[in-house]
Enzyme design. Sequence first.
Site, short mmCIF file in Angstrom:
data_model
loop_
_atom_site.label_atom_id
_atom_site.label_comp_id
_atom_site.label_asym_id
_atom_site.label_seq_id
_atom_site.Cartn_x
_atom_site.Cartn_y
_atom_site.Cartn_z
N TYR A 121 -14.70 -7.26 -5.67
CA TYR A 121 -14.19 -8.39 -5.20
C TYR A 121 -15.25 -9.64 -4.74
O TYR A 121 -14.80 -10.66 -4.54
CB TYR A 121 -12.94 -8.12 -4.13
CG TYR A 121 -13.66 -7.82 -2.86
CD1 TYR A 121 -13.63 -6.44 -2.61
CD2 TYR A 121 -13.93 -8.47 -1.98
CE1 TYR A 121 -14.50 -5.93 -1.56
CE2 TYR A 121 -14.43 -8.20 -0.71
CZ TYR A 121 -14.59 -6.75 -0.50
OH TYR A 121 -15.12 -6.51 0.92
N THR A 147 -22.49 -6.90 3.28
CA THR A 147 -22.70 -6.93 4.57
C THR A 147 -23.55 -5.60 5.45
O THR A 147 -23.02 -4.61 4.98
CB THR A 147 -21.18 -6.90 5.39
OG1 THR A 147 -20.48 -7.85 4.83
CG2 THR A 147 -21.26 -7.17 6.91
N ARG A 201 -18.76 -14.18 2.39
CA ARG A 201 -17.66 -14.68 3.49
C ARG A 201 -16.43 -14.90 2.71
O ARG A 201 -15.62 -15.93 2.68
CB ARG A 201 -17.94 -16.07 4.16
CG ARG A 201 -18.91 -15.85 5.29
CD ARG A 201 -19.21 -17.12 6.05
NE ARG A 201 -19.87 -16.79 7.35
CZ ARG A 201 -20.83 -17.56 7.73
NH1 ARG A 201 -20.91 -19.04 7.35
NH2 ARG A 201 -21.34 -17.49 8.90
N VAL A 202 -16.09 -13.86 1.89
CA VAL A 202 -14.84 -13.86 1.04
C VAL A 202 -13.67 -13.27 1.49
O VAL A 202 -13.79 -12.50 2.64
CB VAL A 202 -15.10 -13.21 -0.33
CG1 VAL A 202 -16.37 -14.03 -1.13
CG2 VAL A 202 -15.35 -11.83 -0.43
N LYS A 251 -23.35 -12.23 10.04
CA LYS A 251 -22.22 -11.72 9.37
C LYS A 251 -21.46 -10.75 10.22
O LYS A 251 -20.07 -10.66 10.44
CB LYS A 251 -22.64 -11.28 8.24
CG LYS A 251 -21.34 -10.63 7.41
CD LYS A 251 -20.13 -11.40 7.01
CE LYS A 251 -18.77 -10.85 6.74
NZ LYS A 251 -18.88 -10.00 5.46
N ASN A 255 -17.51 -11.01 12.55
CA ASN A 255 -16.29 -10.13 12.55
C ASN A 255 -16.05 -9.32 13.79
O ASN A 255 -15.00 -8.94 14.05
CB ASN A 255 -16.33 -9.29 11.07
CG ASN A 255 -15.99 -10.08 10.13
OD1 ASN A 255 -15.76 -11.19 10.04
ND2 ASN A 255 -16.47 -9.63 8.81
N CYS A 313 -13.05 -5.77 6.10
CA CYS A 313 -14.09 -6.31 7.06
C CYS A 313 -13.99 -5.86 8.34
O CYS A 313 -14.97 -5.44 9.06
CB CYS A 313 -13.98 -7.78 6.83
SG CYS A 313 -14.15 -8.17 5.11
N ARG A 324 -6.04 -1.52 2.09
CA ARG A 324 -7.19 -0.99 2.66
C ARG A 324 -7.24 -1.02 4.35
O ARG A 324 -7.02 -2.03 4.96
CB ARG A 324 -8.75 -1.57 2.33
CG ARG A 324 -9.12 -1.43 0.77
CD ARG A 324 -10.04 -2.30 0.16
NE ARG A 324 -9.70 -3.44 0.12
CZ ARG A 324 -10.52 -4.43 -0.40
NH1 ARG A 324 -11.74 -4.23 -0.77
NH2 ARG A 324 -10.12 -5.84 -0.77
N1 SAJ Z 1 -5.00 -9.37 12.74
C1 SAJ Z 1 -4.61 -9.59 14.01
N2 SAJ Z 1 -4.52 -10.62 14.87
C2 SAJ Z 1 -4.94 -11.65 14.57
C3 SAJ Z 1 -5.67 -11.86 13.31
C4 SAJ Z 1 -5.65 -10.77 12.30
O1 SAJ Z 1 -3.84 -8.47 14.47
O2 SAJ Z 1 -4.91 -12.67 15.16
C5 SAJ Z 1 -5.12 -8.66 11.97
C6 SAJ Z 1 -4.60 -8.65 10.21
O3 SAJ Z 1 -3.12 -8.15 10.70
C7 SAJ Z 1 -5.26 -7.83 9.49
C8 SAJ Z 1 -6.86 -7.52 10.27
O4 SAJ Z 1 -6.44 -8.13 11.52
O5 SAJ Z 1 -4.42 -6.45 9.45
C9 SAJ Z 1 -7.50 -8.51 9.64
O6 SAJ Z 1 -7.18 -9.75 9.53
P1 SAJ Z 1 -8.06 -11.13 8.99
O7 SAJ Z 1 -7.18 -12.25 9.24
O8 SAJ Z 1 -9.24 -10.98 9.95
O9 SAJ Z 1 -8.22 -10.83 7.45
P2 SAJ Z 1 -9.72 -10.24 6.79
O10 SAJ Z 1 -9.68 -8.99 7.27
O11 SAJ Z 1 -9.49 -10.36 5.34
O12 SAJ Z 1 -10.98 -11.00 7.16
C10 SAJ Z 1 -11.82 -11.71 6.44
C11 SAJ Z 1 -13.01 -11.76 7.24
N3 SAJ Z 1 -13.82 -12.29 6.24
C12 SAJ Z 1 -15.05 -12.15 6.04
O13 SAJ Z 1 -15.46 -10.89 6.39
C13 SAJ Z 1 -15.70 -12.39 4.75
C14 SAJ Z 1 -13.03 -12.58 8.40
O14 SAJ Z 1 -14.12 -13.04 8.87
C15 SAJ Z 1 -12.06 -14.07 8.21
O15 SAJ Z 1 -12.06 -14.66 9.44
C16 SAJ Z 1 -10.86 -13.73 7.52
O16 SAJ Z 1 -11.19 -13.05 6.32
C17 SAJ Z 1 -10.08 -15.18 7.05
O17 SAJ Z 1 -9.23 -15.60 8.07
O18 SAJ Z 1 -10.63 -15.79 6.33
#
Ligand code: SAJ
Length: 442
Positions: free
Chosen positions: A26, A138, A172-173, A224, A228, A278, A348
Site C-alpha cells: 500500500y 517506518t 505518510r500514507v 515518523k 505516531n 501504524c 488490521r
Molecule cells: N483513534 C481514536 N481516537 C482518535 C483518533 C483515532 O480512537 O482521536 C483510533 C481510530 O479509531 C483507529 C486508530 O486510532 O482505530 C488509528 O486511527 P488514525 O486516525 O490514526 O488512522 P491511521 O492508523 O490510518 O493513522 C495514519 C497515520 N499515518 C501514518 O502513519 C503515515 C497517522 O499518523 C495519521 O495521523 C492518520 O493516518 C491520518 O489521520 O491521516
Amino acid sequence: MTDSLKRLRSKIENRDAVLGVIGLGYVGLPVACLFAEAGFRVVGVDLKADRVALINAGHSPIEGNEPGLSEVLSKVVHEGRLTATTDYSLLGDADVITINVETPVGNDHRPRYEALRTACSSLGSVLKPGALVIVESTISPGTMAQVVRPALEELPRGGADADFFLGHCPERVMPGKLLSNLRNLSRVCGGTTPETAEAMVVLYRQIIRGDLDVADCVTAELVKTAENAYRDVNIAFANELALICENVGGDVWKVRELVNKSPGRNVLVPGAGVGGHCIPKDPWLLAHGASDETLLQLVPAARAVNDHMPLHVASLVEKGLARHGRRLASSRIAVMGYAYLENSDDTRNSPSDVLVDHFRTAGAEVVVHDPFVAEYRGNLPEAARGADAAVFMVAHDAYRQLDLARLATVLRTPVLVDARHVFDENAVRCAGLTCLGIGVSS
Ligand code: SAJ
C-alpha cells in the site's frame, strides 16, 4: 559533492534515472505509480508472484477505495513505464531504489526486521555503484546505521557515501488517501550526508507538492515514529479521561467539547481502542530506539491504556446484560463493526478482534457485522437478531442511520453499547434500549 552524485541528480532532473521500488504494497505501489507517471522507468520488485502478475496486467492488488490508483497504475503499465518482477537482478541498472517493506513489531514489542534485512541484502548483491538507496518503511531510530547500512555493505564494496548513497524518507500514507497523501504531505529527506539529503529532495520534488525537509537519518527515523507515538499518547489521554468521566458521573463528550474551547487544547476522541497498521506499532519502534528502556514510561503506558479499551467495552456489555439478569457466558453478542476505522474495510489490528476473542473465550456466542468487510456484511438491523447486546465498535455511516426502534425489535435483550459515540443517548433510551457508552456514566 561527488561527481557520481552530480550525475545522479542530473539523471533525476532529466527523468532519465531508472527507479526501483522494493515492496509493492500500500506504500510501494503508489510510489512506483507516481514516479512512473512523472516519466521515470520504474521496476517494482515483490516476493508475491500473484501480486506481480496482477500489476503487470495493469490491475491494483490493493483493496478498498483508493481514488485514482487503478487509473494511474493501468496507464503507466500500458505505457511500459512500470514493470513488476520477483527478480532482484532487474534492479541492477536502477539509479534510485526505494525500500517499502513491512516493519512490524513482535509480541515482545521489538521490531521484526526480517523483510527489511532480506530486501537490503538482496539489493546489495545487485546494487550498481553510484546508486541511491532510500528506506521509506517506518523504522526505529538507529536502524539505518545499525541494520540497513551493514546489510547493504555485506558484499565487499566501497560502502555508503562512496560506492552508493543512502537515505531514509519515511512515508505518510493512509488507507483511502494513498495517492493524495503521497502527492501532498510533507516529507523528511534524511541523508547519510547533506548532499545525499539534497539529492533526495530533487528526487521527491518530481512527485511531491508538500514540503521536503532535509535532515540526517536519525532525525527522519525519530520524526515518523514520534508523530505516531504522539497521536497514540493523545488518544490514550482521551480514553483515560473517558474512564474518569464514567466513574464520576461526567459526560466525556461534553467535557471534551468544553476543554477544547480553551486555547491550545485538543483532546482527541475516546473510543473502543486503537487499530491500524501504524499507531499501535510505531510507538514501540520509537521506544526501541531508546537503548535504556527505563527512560520510557509514557509511551508504554499509553499503549496499555489504548490496548485495554476493548476490554473496557466488554465490561460495559457485562454491566448491561446484568441489568437484564443475563450473564455473558449464556448470551449472544452482536459486534457491530470490525474494521479499525470508520467507513474503511481495513481490519488490521482491529480492536473488535480483541473484543470478539474475549467474548468467545468467556463462552458467549458472537455474531459480527461490518458493511465494509465482505465476510461480515449483512442487513441491518437483521444482523443483530436474537442478540442480547449490540456493541457498536466502529462509527460507520451505516450505523449512524440505523433505525433504533427496529433494532429494539430484533434484539432478544434490549442492550446497546456505544463504543464510538455513534448515537444520541436519549434517542437510544427512547427506543426502549438500555444504553451504555464510553465516557458517560451508565
Ligand atoms: N483513534 C481514536 N481516537 C482518535 C483518533 C483515532 O480512537 O482521536 C483510533 C481510530 O479509531 C483507529 C486508530 O486510532 O482505530 C488509528 O486511527 P488514525 O486516525 O490514526 O488512522 P491511521 O492508523 O490510518 O493513522 C495514519 C497515520 N499515518 C501514518 O502513519 C503515515 C497517522 O499518523 C495519521 O495521523 C492518520 O493516518 C491520518 O489521520 O491521516
